[in-house]
Design a protein around this motif. Structure first.
Motif, mmCIF file in Angstrom:
data_model
loop_
_atom_site.group_PDB
_atom_site.id
_atom_site.type_symbol
_atom_site.label_atom_id
_atom_site.label_comp_id
_atom_site.label_asym_id
_atom_site.label_seq_id
_atom_site.Cartn_x
_atom_site.Cartn_y
_atom_site.Cartn_z
ATOM 1 N N LEU B 189 16.644 10.105 -24.316
ATOM 2 C CA LEU B 189 16.168 8.903 -24.939
ATOM 3 C C LEU B 189 14.577 8.795 -25.056
ATOM 4 N N ALA B 190 13.959 9.443 -23.761
ATOM 5 C CA ALA B 190 12.520 9.698 -23.631
ATOM 6 C C ALA B 190 12.062 10.269 -24.746
ATOM 7 N N LYS B 191 12.809 11.468 -25.189
ATOM 8 C CA LYS B 191 12.423 12.408 -26.394
ATOM 9 C C LYS B 191 12.206 11.552 -27.604
ATOM 10 N N PHE B 192 13.282 10.649 -27.744
ATOM 11 C CA PHE B 192 13.526 10.069 -29.079
ATOM 12 C C PHE B 192 12.493 8.924 -29.084
ATOM 13 N N VAL B 193 12.269 8.325 -28.034
ATOM 14 C CA VAL B 193 11.312 7.166 -27.766
ATOM 15 C C VAL B 193 9.872 7.814 -28.151
ATOM 16 N N ASN B 194 9.711 8.905 -27.624
ATOM 17 C CA ASN B 194 8.328 9.404 -27.826
ATOM 18 C C ASN B 194 7.891 9.792 -29.143
ATOM 19 N N GLU B 195 9.055 10.255 -29.991
ATOM 20 C CA GLU B 195 8.846 10.752 -31.116
ATOM 21 C C GLU B 195 8.634 9.681 -32.099
ATOM 22 N N LEU B 196 9.460 8.496 -31.696
ATOM 23 C CA LEU B 196 9.640 7.503 -32.861
ATOM 24 C C LEU B 196 8.272 6.888 -33.533
ATOM 25 N N PRO B 197 7.314 6.725 -32.558
ATOM 26 C CA PRO B 197 5.975 6.042 -33.088
ATOM 27 C C PRO B 197 5.436 7.093 -34.264
ATOM 28 N N SER B 198 5.441 8.276 -33.994
ATOM 29 C CA SER B 198 5.025 9.155 -35.070
ATOM 30 C C SER B 198 5.822 9.164 -36.262
ATOM 31 N N ASN B 199 7.072 9.041 -36.196
ATOM 32 C CA ASN B 199 8.006 8.964 -37.321
ATOM 33 C C ASN B 199 7.807 7.777 -38.092
ATOM 34 N N ILE B 200 7.576 6.481 -37.380
ATOM 35 C CA ILE B 200 7.370 5.266 -38.057
ATOM 36 C C ILE B 200 6.196 5.418 -38.823
ATOM 37 N N LYS B 201 5.201 6.208 -38.112
ATOM 38 C CA LYS B 201 3.850 6.259 -39.019
ATOM 39 C C LYS B 201 4.120 7.065 -40.220
ATOM 40 N N ASP B 202 4.886 7.975 -40.310
ATOM 41 C CA ASP B 202 5.360 8.688 -41.420
ATOM 42 C C ASP B 202 5.874 8.105 -42.633
ATOM 43 N N TYR B 203 6.783 6.933 -42.261
ATOM 44 C CA TYR B 203 7.297 5.789 -43.130
ATOM 45 C C TYR B 203 6.234 5.198 -43.817
ATOM 46 N N GLU B 204 5.371 4.620 -42.686
ATOM 47 C CA GLU B 204 4.425 3.836 -43.281
ATOM 48 C C GLU B 204 3.200 4.358 -44.109
ATOM 49 N N ASP B 205 3.019 5.779 -43.834
ATOM 50 C CA ASP B 205 2.115 6.535 -44.827
ATOM 51 C C ASP B 205 2.796 6.764 -46.184
ATOM 52 N N LEU B 206 4.263 6.468 -46.002
ATOM 53 C CA LEU B 206 4.605 6.827 -47.421
ATOM 54 C C LEU B 206 4.651 5.493 -48.217
ATOM 55 N N LEU B 207 4.889 4.533 -47.313
ATOM 56 C CA LEU B 207 5.201 3.057 -48.011
ATOM 57 C C LEU B 207 3.936 2.058 -48.019
ATOM 58 N N THR B 208 3.057 1.969 -46.999
ATOM 59 C CA THR B 208 2.521 0.861 -46.733
ATOM 60 C C THR B 208 1.255 0.604 -47.760
ATOM 61 N N GLU B 209 0.798 1.691 -48.193
ATOM 62 C CA GLU B 209 -0.346 1.716 -49.137
ATOM 63 C C GLU B 209 0.113 2.102 -50.295
ATOM 64 N N ASN B 210 1.520 2.454 -50.676
ATOM 65 C CA ASN B 210 2.205 2.978 -51.735
ATOM 66 C C ASN B 210 2.031 1.829 -52.997
ATOM 67 N N ARG B 211 1.381 2.323 -54.168
ATOM 68 C CA ARG B 211 1.160 1.261 -55.309
ATOM 69 C C ARG B 211 2.493 0.400 -55.510
ATOM 70 N N ILE B 212 3.498 1.329 -55.851
ATOM 71 C CA ILE B 212 4.850 0.885 -56.476
ATOM 72 C C ILE B 212 5.455 -0.095 -55.228
ATOM 73 N N TRP B 213 5.540 0.463 -54.084
ATOM 74 C CA TRP B 213 5.964 -0.429 -53.109
ATOM 75 C C TRP B 213 5.203 -1.677 -52.688
ATOM 76 N N ARG B 214 4.045 -1.805 -52.873
ATOM 77 C CA ARG B 214 3.231 -3.032 -52.753
ATOM 78 C C ARG B 214 3.576 -3.880 -54.166
ATOM 79 N N MET B 215 3.584 -3.395 -55.376
ATOM 80 C CA MET B 215 3.715 -4.123 -56.144
ATOM 81 C C MET B 215 5.057 -4.863 -56.088
ATOM 82 N N ARG B 216 6.016 -3.911 -55.891
ATOM 83 C CA ARG B 216 7.721 -4.700 -55.910
ATOM 84 C C ARG B 216 7.567 -5.626 -54.674
ATOM 85 N N LEU B 217 6.928 -5.496 -53.711
ATOM 86 C CA LEU B 217 7.206 -6.514 -52.636
ATOM 87 C C LEU B 217 6.112 -7.554 -52.225
#
Lengths: 270, 410
Positions: B189-217
């Motif tokens: 669990l500790a391993k999963f929890v420690n890795e999760l924030p960096s994974n969430i950052k990956d998703y955010e890098d893919l989506l948050t400033e993504n032009r299509i994502w923002r236009m659609r949402l």
């Protein structure tokens, strides 16, 4: 021989044995403490309409009002006391005991994180007034209440069955409605697709498409007891066990027996 | 009037041949983006929606009826099938409601509380990841779906290691938890929890400033505070309207009053704001889990509340003491008999306020059980937020409200 008596007004499951001397304990109904926020809530409702009873049960206030005062009570609570969310609304079937339903409105004050429940008793074949103008969430909740319990709601904008099909008969959550469904429910699909006259042709044993016939050799392979497809039912019982082997000796190259020493077991994923 | 019993489509109050140029289309119930069995009847003016009528009930299994015919312990596995994305939240909501009905809430041992809170937060992460994955897929971001499912798989492995099930956990019992954590689980669990924030950052890098994502949402599916309050919206939908209300903070249950975490709020009210909330909530869940890992070691190894009247004694007692065995027999065959009364207990499930109303008449079967499922209201609000938006946004809005039909139809 006499048939055992089964009450018709409540066909839900009963405890098969209850001690003669068993008296169910009650959760205490505490009085509303003076000067508390709940006391002010009760006072606000009292000012608007008649309060039949008010008590605190397990930390939540319960206010009983007459069924014709439900909108008045909720309006007072919403506008004067800030109960701006109707989180739940439904009815409890007391047709057998008291000839009616208890309708409850579960309210929430978001600013103070306080919950209370307004309850009223509605006799059978009487209706409650819709609280939809106060809370939009009553729209679907009242439709569901009408659909499943059969409590009519006056002045609802679109009182139509929500969960059950439009042409359903009966209200499934009533205590008189059996768990396995009444006759209408059991034949619903057959009546609808083939018509009522097909009931005799189809018969109760084929009514349910999920029914499993253990001697059916058309639709089910019998693992370990294989018989030819469509074999008559007598054959099924007599069939000898057919052992299943996954690897033939000198068989196909790729299908091999598992050898423990040559295989690697991962102790962890990734 | 059409013949309703001949399997021809039957639309009440709808006319197909009209003078205006409106078109009526039917969406679902078998539609991959409906996230279950949702049927929407949409009236269109060009590409703009004029009227939307959600039609539900295709997954109705009569759970409230079933509850009236089951003893309390029997019903617990059925609650798995409500919000099947995060099954433990339902188990827990039901168990807590029964515990409050019995008045044994404070008798649950601390270790059980730690484990339950851990399971709840893992389920929150699972649910949010699933939401992000399917929502992104609906909007058109295929790779986010794959990444999220990878992470969700690890979280489900944790659940599998704990209780043996991946989807329908039944990992909570009335009065505690059935099992202690297996060896090495906390490390995983500790391993999963420690890795999760960096994974969430990956998703955010893919989506948050993504032009299509923002236009659609951005600016799509706007729900303002009044509408959300009026429709009984809870969870991220309510918090995206600027109202800071989380039951974990406001009406704390379990260990949430001892844990440090923040409630993310935004006042945009649109789909993009909700997306941001979900991302931040996953981070906060990871933060909660990290604190819980530290709390676990300080607890005594006791897992079930000691209330012999309602809850079976531990296995050792049952095997050695006659009276415990008798009580266990009665509790299994007849079930516990709670006192006469009623409770309404809300918990914060990943989707919003999950409440159980239980009316007990002192019988082993609940007299009435009503489930207040958050998705029910989040689906009902579609009829108010869809009109005015475009047909292309329907799938975005449905996906963004995070509705799951197991708990809408129950």
């Amino acid at each position: 021989m006499m048939r055992p008596y089964t009450p018709k007004d409540n066909v839900q499951k009963k405890a098969y044995y209850t001690d003669r001397f068993w008296v169910a304990p009650r959760i205490p109904e505490e009085p509303v403490p003076e000067g508390s926020d709940y006391a002010e809530d009760v006072a606000a409702v009292k000012k608007a309409c008649k309060v039949l009873n008010a008590y605190i049960q397990r930390g939540q206030l319960v206010i009983y009002v007459n069924s014709e005062d439900n909108v008045t009570a909720l309006k007072a609570l919403k506008e004067e006391r800030g109960y701006d969310m109707l989180s739940e609304l439904s009815a409890v079937d007391f047709l057998a005991e008291r000839g009616g339903f208890e309708v409850f409105y579960q309210l929430l004050n978001l600013n103070a994180a306080r919950r209370l429940r307004v309850k009223c008793f509605v006799e059978e074949n009487h209706a409650v007034e819709s609280v939809n103008p106060l809370y939009r969430s009553a729209d679907w909740a009242e439709r569901e209440m009408w659909d499943l319990m059969g409590v009519k709601v006056n002045n609802h904008p679109y009182l139509k069955r929500l969960i059950m099909p439009d042409d359903w008969e009966g209200h499934p959550l009533r205590k008189t409605y059996p768990l396995e469904g009444d006759e209408f429910a059991q034949w619903y699909e057959v009546d609808k697709i083939f018509g009522k006259e097909a009931r005799d042709i189809i018969g109760p044993e084929n009514r349910d498409p999920g029914r499993i016939d253990r001697y059916d050799t058309e639709r089910f392979a019998r693992l370990g007891h294989e018989v030819p497809r469509g074999a008559p039912a007598e054959m099924v019982d007599k069939a000898e066990e057919t052992p299943i082997s996954y690897q033939e000796e000198e068989g196909v190259f790729l299908i091999q027996k598992l050898s423990a020493e040559n295989s690697k077991v991962l102790d962890k994923r990734r | 009037m059409q013949q309703t019993n001949k399997l021809r489509p039957f639309f009440e109050n709808l006319e197909f041949e009209r003078e205006d140029n409106h078109m009526v289309i039917n969406f679902g119930p078998q539609h991959p983006s409906a996230h279950g069995q949702l049927r929407l009847i949409l009236e269109l003016d060009g590409e703009q929606i004029v009227r939307a009528v959600p039609d539900i009930g295709y997954l109705h299994r009569g759970m409230e009826k079933m509850a009236e015919n089951m003893i309390y312990n029997e019903f617990l596995p059925t609650t798995d099938r409500m919000d099947y994305i995060a099954a433990t939240s339902n188990n827990y909501g039901f168990a807590l409601a029964v515990e409050r009905l019995l008045g044994i809430e404070d008798k649950v041992p601390r270790r059980a509380k730690v484990i339950r809170t851990m399971l709840l937060e893992i389920n929150r992460i699972i649910s949010h990841l699933f939401w992000l994955a399917t929502h992104a897929l609906d909007v058109g971001a295929m790779s986010v779906f794959l990444y999220c499912f990878r992470e969700r798989e690890f979280a489900m492995d944790l659940m599998e290691d704990y209780c043996g099930a991946r989807l329908t956990h039944s990992a909570v019992r009335i009065g505690g938890v059935p099992l202690d954590l297996p060896d090495g689980w906390l490390g995983a669990l500790a391993k999963f929890v420690n890795e999760l924030p960096s994974n969430i950052k990956d998703y955010e890098d893919l989506l948050t400033e993504n032009r299509i994502w923002r236009m659609r949402l951005e600016g799509v599916g706007v729900i303002d505070a009044d509408l959300a309050r009026s429709w009984g919206c809870t969870g991220p939908i309510l918090r995206a309207t600027g109202i800071e209300y989380d039951i974990r903070k406001e009406e704390p249950y379990e260990l949430y009053d001892e844990l440090e975490f923040d409630i993310p709020v935004t006042n945009t009210g649109d789909s993009y704001g909700r997306y941001k909330l979900y991302m931040e909530e996953m981070r906060q869940s990871a933060r909660i889990l990290q604190q819980l890992i530290a709390m676990y070691d300080e607890t005594e190894p006791e897992l079930m509340a000691h209330v012999p009247q309602y809850i079976s004694a531990p296995k050792e007692d049952i095997m050695t003491q006659n009276y415990s065995l008798m009580q266990h027999f009665v509790l299994v065959t007849q079930g516990m008999r709670p006192p006469v009364g009623e409770v309404y207990v809300p918990t914060e499930s990943p989707k919003g306020e999950l409440g159980f109303y239980i009316n007990s008449q002192g019988e082993p079967y609940p007299y009435r059980l009503k489930v207040r499922a958050p998705s029910f209201w989040h689906c009902g609000i579609l009829q108010d937020i869809l009109p005015g938006s475009y047909i292309a946004d329907v799938v975005t809005i449905i996906g963004n409200t995070n509705i799951v039909f197991g708990e809408i139809d129950r």
